[in-house]
Design an enzyme around this catalytic site. Structure first.
Site: not given
Length: 214
Positions: A82-84
């Protein structure tokens, strides 16, 4: 150094994977939009091609929204990362992801202080953007050097993922200073395979081969 391809073009991913050099994939909303396809459909196809980390970026601005997206995307496959965004809300979501054992990639990192915070919370990857710093007359590679030093100083396990790589020089310097991963567009991957002396050598060998009795 691991090599990721930075694209949402499935054909490019297949081609790079066939070369045997691909360790993972990074995507972002801009790349997904360029593909003209639904986000989930793209991610579901990529995980069938590449057996490695596949970054899927959230677009919510608050950590509750980020977590809703994160949990949904993490269910697609165990390789989904997951890219945050590097924001206060992004760090809040990162803390929750770490507690829930969801793999993470903190994106849009432009200074070493940001990277230190990311490492302290425990992200899987941190993505410093080299090319965009170069664009504003800063030396992007200096940031990779700083992060490497800080992470080594404190035994931080977060992997440094050199992003916004524009050319083979960026790639080479990332390897020399100790980036764990470089994510590169297909155009740069192809440039990495090329050298004029290689082409000249092939041409000469073929000409000599014509002289060999058949």
């Amino acid at each position: 150094m691991k090599i990721f391809i930075d694209t949402a073009d499935v054909q490019e991913i297949r081609e790079a994977n066939d070369m045997g050099i691909l360790d993972g994939v990074t995507t972002n909303p801009s790349l997904i939009a360029k593909s003209g396809r639904k986000f989930r459909d793209v991610i579901e196809e990529i995980v069938k091609i590449v057996d490695g980390p596949i970054s899927a970026e959230v677009v919510s601005l608050d950590h509750e929204g980020m977590m809703k997206e994160a949990r949904e995307y993490a269910k697609i496959h165990s390789n989904v990362v997951i890219k945050l965004p590097m924001t206060v809300e992004g760090l809040k979501a990162l803390k929750i992801c770490v507690s829930e054992k969801i793999k993470t990639n903190i994106t849009l990192v432009f200074n070493a202080n940001q990277a230190l915070l990311v490492g302290k919370v425990g992200a899987t990857f941190v993505s410093p953007f080299i090319g965009r710093l170069d664009d504003i007359s800063q030396i992007g590679m200096d940031l990779i050097r700083q992060i490497r030093t800080i992470y080594n100083n404190y035994g931080i396990k977060t992997q440094i993922l050199a992003a916004s790589i524009r050319n083979p020089i960026h790639f080479l310097e990332s390897a020399l200073v100790g980036a764990d991963v470089a994510t590169v567009p297909m155009s740069v991957i192809k440039q990495l395979t090329q050298h004029p002396l290689t082409d000249l050598g092939i041409e000469r060998f073929l000409k000599d081969w014509e002289k060999v009795p058949k």
